[in-house]
Every structure is written in C-alpha cells, then in structure tokens.
Design a protein around this motif. Structure first.
Motif, PDB file in Angstrom:
ATOM      1  N   VAL A  93      30.572  72.584  42.264  1.00 39.44           N
ATOM      2  CA  VAL A  93      31.394  73.164  43.317  1.00 39.44           C
ATOM      3  C   VAL A  93      32.307  72.101  43.919  1.00 39.44           C
ATOM      4  CG1 VAL A  93      31.356  74.345  45.539  1.00 39.44           C
ATOM      5  CG2 VAL A  93      29.647  74.897  43.804  1.00 39.44           C
ATOM      6  N   LEU A  94      31.766  70.894  44.133  1.00 40.64           N
ATOM      7  CA  LEU A  94      32.521  69.781  44.688  1.00 40.64           C
ATOM      8  C   LEU A  94      32.755  68.728  43.607  1.00 40.64           C
ATOM      9  CD1 LEU A  94      30.630  69.388  48.083  1.00 40.64           C
ATOM     10  CD2 LEU A  94      32.723  70.679  47.633  1.00 40.64           C
ATOM     11  N   MET A  95      33.722  67.866  43.823  1.00 38.92           N
ATOM     12  CA  MET A  95      34.037  66.833  42.837  1.00 38.92           C
ATOM     13  C   MET A  95      32.880  65.859  42.677  1.00 38.92           C
ATOM     14  SD  MET A  95      37.181  64.088  42.779  1.00 38.92           S
ATOM     15  CE  MET A  95      38.405  65.389  42.638  1.00 38.92           C
ATOM     16  N   GLU A  96      32.268  65.462  43.795  1.00 38.27           N
ATOM     17  CA  GLU A  96      31.176  64.496  43.754  1.00 38.27           C
ATOM     18  C   GLU A  96      29.826  65.208  43.766  1.00 38.27           C
ATOM     19  OE1 GLU A  96      31.784  61.438  43.275  1.00 38.27           O
ATOM     20  OE2 GLU A  96      33.927  61.452  43.680  1.00 38.27           O
ATOM     21  N   ARG A  97      28.875  64.633  43.056  1.00 39.14           N
ATOM     22  CA  ARG A  97      27.515  65.173  43.097  1.00 39.14           C
ATOM     23  C   ARG A  97      26.846  64.777  44.406  1.00 39.14           C
ATOM     24  NH1 ARG A  97      25.838  67.164  38.138  1.00 39.14           N
ATOM     25  NH2 ARG A  97      27.038  66.439  36.333  1.00 39.14           N
ATOM     26  N   ALA A  98      25.815  65.524  44.767  1.00 36.34           N
ATOM     27  CA  ALA A  98      25.077  65.247  45.990  1.00 36.34           C
ATOM     28  C   ALA A  98      24.215  63.998  45.819  1.00 36.34           C
ATOM     29  CB  ALA A  98      24.207  66.443  46.362  1.00 36.34           C
ATOM     30  N   PHE A  99      23.651  63.532  46.932  1.00 39.67           N
ATOM     31  CA  PHE A  99      22.826  62.321  46.911  1.00 39.67           C
ATOM     32  C   PHE A  99      21.545  62.512  46.111  1.00 39.67           C
ATOM     33  CE2 PHE A  99      19.638  59.498  48.912  1.00 39.67           C
ATOM     34  CZ  PHE A  99      20.238  58.283  48.621  1.00 39.67           C
ATOM     35  N   THR A 100      21.112  63.759  45.914  1.00 38.42           N
ATOM     36  CA  THR A 100      19.889  64.041  45.163  1.00 38.42           C
ATOM     37  C   THR A 100      20.150  64.048  43.661  1.00 38.42           C
ATOM     38  OG1 THR A 100      20.321  66.404  45.411  1.00 38.42           O
ATOM     39  CG2 THR A 100      18.883  65.370  47.045  1.00 38.42           C
ATOM     40  N   SER A 101      20.926  63.105  43.175  1.00 37.67           N
ATOM     41  CA  SER A 101      21.308  63.056  41.761  1.00 37.67           C
ATOM     42  C   SER A 101      21.492  61.604  41.361  1.00 37.67           C
ATOM     43  CB  SER A 101      22.609  63.843  41.544  1.00 37.67           C
ATOM     44  OG  SER A 101      23.689  63.194  42.180  1.00 37.67           O
ATOM     45  N   ALA A 102      22.077  61.382  40.185  1.00 37.77           N
ATOM     46  CA  ALA A 102      22.355  60.023  39.733  1.00 37.77           C
ATOM     47  C   ALA A 102      23.430  59.359  40.570  1.00 37.77           C
ATOM     48  CB  ALA A 102      22.774  60.031  38.263  1.00 37.77           C
ATOM     49  N   ALA A 103      24.119  60.146  41.408  1.00 37.11           N
ATOM     50  CA  ALA A 103      25.088  59.567  42.334  1.00 37.11           C
ATOM     51  C   ALA A 103      24.420  59.066  43.601  1.00 37.11           C
ATOM     52  CB  ALA A 103      26.140  60.612  42.698  1.00 37.11           C
ATOM     53  N   GLY A 104      23.088  59.085  43.645  1.00 34.20           N
ATOM     54  CA  GLY A 104      22.382  58.662  44.842  1.00 34.20           C
ATOM     55  C   GLY A 104      20.982  58.171  44.537  1.00 34.20           C
ATOM     56  N   ILE A 105      19.990  59.051  44.710  1.00 32.99           N
ATOM     57  CA  ILE A 105      18.598  58.631  44.638  1.00 32.99           C
ATOM     58  C   ILE A 105      18.179  58.265  43.215  1.00 32.99           C
ATOM     59  CG2 ILE A 105      17.562  60.906  44.241  1.00 32.99           C
ATOM     60  CD1 ILE A 105      15.488  60.114  46.422  1.00 32.99           C
ATOM     61  N   TYR A 106      18.873  58.775  42.202  1.00 34.53           N
ATOM     62  CA  TYR A 106      18.604  58.402  40.801  1.00 34.53           C
ATOM     63  C   TYR A 106      19.765  57.577  40.247  1.00 34.53           C
ATOM     64  CZ  TYR A 106      15.204  62.159  41.300  1.00 34.53           C
ATOM     65  OH  TYR A 106      14.185  62.969  41.740  1.00 34.53           O
ATOM     66  N   SER A 107      20.237  56.648  41.035  1.00 35.04           N
ATOM     67  CA  SER A 107      21.426  55.875  40.687  1.00 35.04           C
ATOM     68  C   SER A 107      21.295  55.219  39.314  1.00 35.04           C
ATOM     69  CB  SER A 107      21.660  54.793  41.743  1.00 35.04           C
ATOM     70  OG  SER A 107      22.774  54.002  41.422  1.00 35.04           O
ATOM     71  N   GLY A 108      22.204  55.563  38.406  1.00 38.84           N
ATOM     72  CA  GLY A 108      22.200  54.990  37.071  1.00 38.84           C
ATOM     73  C   GLY A 108      21.095  55.497  36.173  1.00 38.84           C
ATOM     74  N   ARG A 109      20.346  56.526  36.619  1.00 39.90           N
ATOM     75  CA  ARG A 109      19.214  57.016  35.831  1.00 39.90           C
ATOM     76  C   ARG A 109      19.299  58.532  35.647  1.00 39.90           C
ATOM     77  NH1 ARG A 109      17.312  54.797  40.165  1.00 39.90           N
ATOM     78  NH2 ARG A 109      15.787  56.413  40.687  1.00 39.90           N
ATOM     79  N   GLY A 110      20.513  59.040  35.546  1.00 38.88           N
ATOM     80  CA  GLY A 110      20.688  60.475  35.374  1.00 38.88           C
ATOM     81  C   GLY A 110      20.228  60.955  34.018  1.00 38.88           C
ATOM     82  N   ARG A 111      20.397  60.124  33.013  1.00 40.62           N
ATOM     83  CA  ARG A 111      19.921  60.440  31.664  1.00 40.62           C
ATOM     84  C   ARG A 111      18.963  59.357  31.210  1.00 40.62           C
ATOM     85  NH1 ARG A 111      24.962  62.862  31.621  1.00 40.62           N
ATOM     86  NH2 ARG A 111      25.111  64.818  30.444  1.00 40.62           N
ATOM     87  N   GLN A 112      17.879  59.762  30.555  1.00 44.17           N
ATOM     88  CA  GLN A 112      16.867  58.823  30.069  1.00 44.17           C
ATOM     89  C   GLN A 112      16.457  59.194  28.648  1.00 44.17           C
ATOM     90  OE1 GLN A 112      16.810  56.773  33.774  1.00 44.17           O
ATOM     91  NE2 GLN A 112      16.117  56.233  31.742  1.00 44.17           N
ATOM     92  N   GLN A 113      15.853  58.247  27.976  1.00 46.00           N
ATOM     93  CA  GLN A 113      15.381  58.475  26.615  1.00 46.00           C
ATOM     94  C   GLN A 113      13.915  58.886  26.650  1.00 46.00           C
ATOM     95  OE1 GLN A 113      16.208  54.996  24.221  1.00 46.00           O
ATOM     96  NE2 GLN A 113      18.173  54.673  25.237  1.00 46.00           N
ATOM     97  N   GLY A 114      13.599  60.010  26.030  1.00 45.23           N
ATOM     98  CA  GLY A 114      12.213  60.457  26.053  1.00 45.23           C
ATOM     99  C   GLY A 114      12.029  61.767  25.330  1.00 45.23           C
ATOM    100  N   ILE A 115      11.027  62.533  25.777  1.00 43.21           N
ATOM    101  CA  ILE A 115      10.668  63.812  25.178  1.00 43.21           C
ATOM    102  C   ILE A 115      10.488  64.823  26.302  1.00 43.21           C
ATOM    103  CG2 ILE A 115       8.225  63.139  25.129  1.00 43.21           C
ATOM    104  CD1 ILE A 115       7.950  64.870  22.610  1.00 43.21           C
ATOM    105  N   ASP A 116      10.948  66.047  26.081  1.00 47.69           N
ATOM    106  CA  ASP A 116      10.928  67.065  27.121  1.00 47.69           C
ATOM    107  C   ASP A 116      10.504  68.396  26.518  1.00 47.69           C
ATOM    108  OD1 ASP A 116      12.006  68.103  29.946  1.00 47.69           O
ATOM    109  OD2 ASP A 116      12.786  69.452  28.394  1.00 47.69           O
ATOM    110  N   TRP A 117       9.726  69.149  27.297  1.00 41.82           N
ATOM    111  CA  TRP A 117       9.371  70.517  26.906  1.00 41.82           C
ATOM    112  C   TRP A 117       9.778  71.441  28.035  1.00 41.82           C
ATOM    113  CZ3 TRP A 117       5.902  74.368  28.640  1.00 41.82           C
ATOM    114  CH2 TRP A 117       5.736  75.447  27.746  1.00 41.82           C
ATOM    115  N   HIS A 118      10.534  72.468  27.690  1.00 39.37           N
ATOM    116  CA  HIS A 118      11.089  73.375  28.693  1.00 39.37           C
ATOM    117  C   HIS A 118      10.841  74.810  28.251  1.00 39.37           C
ATOM    118  CE1 HIS A 118      14.264  75.751  30.704  1.00 39.37           C
ATOM    119  NE2 HIS A 118      14.082  74.899  31.699  1.00 39.37           N
TER     120      HIS A 118
END
Length: 313
Positions: free
Chosen positions: A132-157
């Motif tokens: 909705v906005l240009m910048e992401r909220a603080f609850t993302s890699a633009a804040g509390i997960y700074s530089g860790r928005g994507r990680q290498q691993g395994i996921d089940w969804h």
C-alpha cells in the motif's frame, strides 16, 4: 538397404521431433512448456525507480534518483518440483539473490528448499508490487528483521479452509557471507473468519527465533526515516563479533561469553477489507540479547571499586 535406412532415419526425424517440441505462450508473458508437460519456464521481473527530494532539517540527506529494484526472474516446473530463480541487480554482490528455491507437495502441504522469506510478518511476506505504501513497516526487513528478510533453509506451508500454517528452519548466513552465522526458526498461523466477495478479516500470529554464532555479524533492528535514502536509527543490536569490544579495552580486560546473541520475536497481524476500504495493522515485540562478561579488572576501572558479584566467568 541403404535407401530404406535413409528413409527410416528421415521418418524418425520428421515424426519424433514434433512430438517433443516445446510450446511457447506469449499471452501475459513469455512461457515455454515441454510437450509432455514435465518441464516449463516463464520469464518475469520488475523495475522500481525512485526519486528522492528532501526538505533538509536536522539531517543532511541526499537528493538523488535510484533503482530500488531491478529484478529478473524465471520460474517453472521440473517434473513434480516447482522452481524459481530471481536476481536483483539493484543489490551488490550475491546479496542480490531473492527467491531461489525448489518446492513440491509434501504431506498435503508445500515443501520449499532454498532461499526465500521465512513464515513471519504479513508486511514482509506481501510482494513489493502489492504494498500500500512505498516503504515497508518496521515489522519487516526494513526494521526488526534488518537485512534478514530472506534466509536459506527449508519451509513447510499448508492452507486449508480459512487457515494457513507455515514453519521454517533456516540459517543466518547472508548470501554474501561465506560463513555459517547461526540458525533460526519461524512459525506463523493465520485465520480468516470472514472471507467473501465484499469483505475480508485476517488474523495472524507468528513467532521467530534467531541464534547467531559467536563472532558472527551483529543482528540488528534499524529503521530508516523518509525512505531508504533518509537518516537511519539503530533500535536494537546483539553483540556479534569481538570488533565491537576488543581493541578499545584490550583482550586482557574484556571477555566475551556468547557473543553471537539471540533474537526472540512475537508478532500479531490484523487486516480487513470492506468493498474498496482496506486497513492493516501489525505489532511485533523483539527481544535482542547477548551474554557479555566484564572482567573484575575492567569493572573496578569503570566504577572504582571491586564488583559485589562474581564477574569473571
């Protein structure tokens, strides 16, 4: 005999190759699918271009232009596995790797292996094309997960009815860092009690745990004001490598216990739509910790008296 051999070879060439020829589609993008349907490839990408003009106050930000995102991606299928390869040319080095993974059906859910976004934060999981906005909220890699928005691993969804559930195991290695810098885990559960043509209500909760190895890069939470080119504020940090301490006090006066540190994050999500109206809110609490021990000598130098507790491990 040679004549019949040549005819047979020509027949095989004419009838065999059309049977395995790939079908190309151009409607809505370029897509190629093999004749048997086992292989496919589709090209995609995005370009986001920014212009920055600041009213200078206490800080002195830079007025400029910049490519926020320049991505080229390819996704498709290899037998029962789906794949995606995405590179961002606006990022330096191998840190430009975005979604690079293989995925397949597993126990009524989806199993993903590679580099991707862990199961946490609705604002982080939302595509940059749909924000909705240009910048992401603080609850993302633009804040509390700074530089860790994507990680290498395994996921089940898994998705069923009006619920989704995801669980991710990952390491904290930055794609541009040759070392393994620790590990983490994240889980997320969502519920949509209302989901029809006119209105939607979304509720979600997630939990994330990150444990860095000693001498690994710091885990930080940072916020940038007025966009990526605006001033930044460090909110929280775990003591990573010894560079933060050794040298200033000396190796004999300072001792690091568990210098890597830990981050525990709990988040809550709320989103709703009613016709053209849309609202979204998210709350996250992050606990950044690290065990650092002062020697008795350093304590006495700081405070002028011996410690009243056992300071040296």
């Amino acid at each position: 005999m040679k004549y019949w051999g040549a005819c047979c070879a020509t027949s095989i060439f004419l009838f065999y190759f059309p049977a395995i020829a790939d079908e190309a589609e151009t409607k809505g993008g370029l897509k190629i699918v093999s004749d048997d349907g086992n292989f496919s490839a589709q090209l995609g990408g995005r370009i986001h271009f920014d212009t920055y003009i600041f009213d200078k106050d206490l800080e002195d930000p830079v007025n400029t232009t910049d490519f926020r995102r320049v991505r080229l991606s390819m996704k498709g299928k290899i037998w029962k596995w789906n794949y995606k390869l995405e590179r961002d040319f606006a990022s330096d080095g191998t840190g430009g790797l975005r979604d690079v993974y293989l995925a397949t059906k597993f126990y009524t859910g989806k199993l993903t292996i590679g580099n991707f976004k862990p199961s946490r934060s609705i604002n982080e999981l939302t595509s940059s094309n749909d924000l909705v906005l240009m910048e992401r909220a603080f609850t993302s890699a633009a804040g509390i997960y700074s530089g860790r928005g994507r990680q290498q691993g395994i996921d089940w969804h898994k998705h069923w009815c009006c619920h989704t559930f995801g669980f991710t195991l990952f390491n904290l290695r930055d794609p541009g860092d040759p070392r393994n810098s620790g590990f983490g885990a994240a889980t997320r559960l969502t519920w949509a009690p209302i989901n029809d043509v006119l209105s939607t209500v979304h509720l979600g909760v997630y939990r994330s745990y990150e444990k860095a190895n000693q001498d690994s890069p710091d885990i930080t939470a940072e916020v940038a004001y007025a966009g990526r080119r605006g001033p930044e504020q460090l909110i929280a940090i775990t003591p990573g490598g010894s560079d933060n301490f050794f040298g200033e006090f000396g190796d004999d006066e300072f001792f690091l216990g568990d210098g890597g540190g830990r981050v525990n994050t709990t988040g809550f999500e709320l989103a709703a739509t009613y016709g053209p109206l849309f609202g979204q809110a998210e709350y996250a609490y992050g606990h950044f910790t690290g065990k650092i021990y002062l020697s008795e000598l350093t304590y006495e130098e700081f405070f002028g008296l011996p410690p009243s507790f056992f300071a040296t491990p």
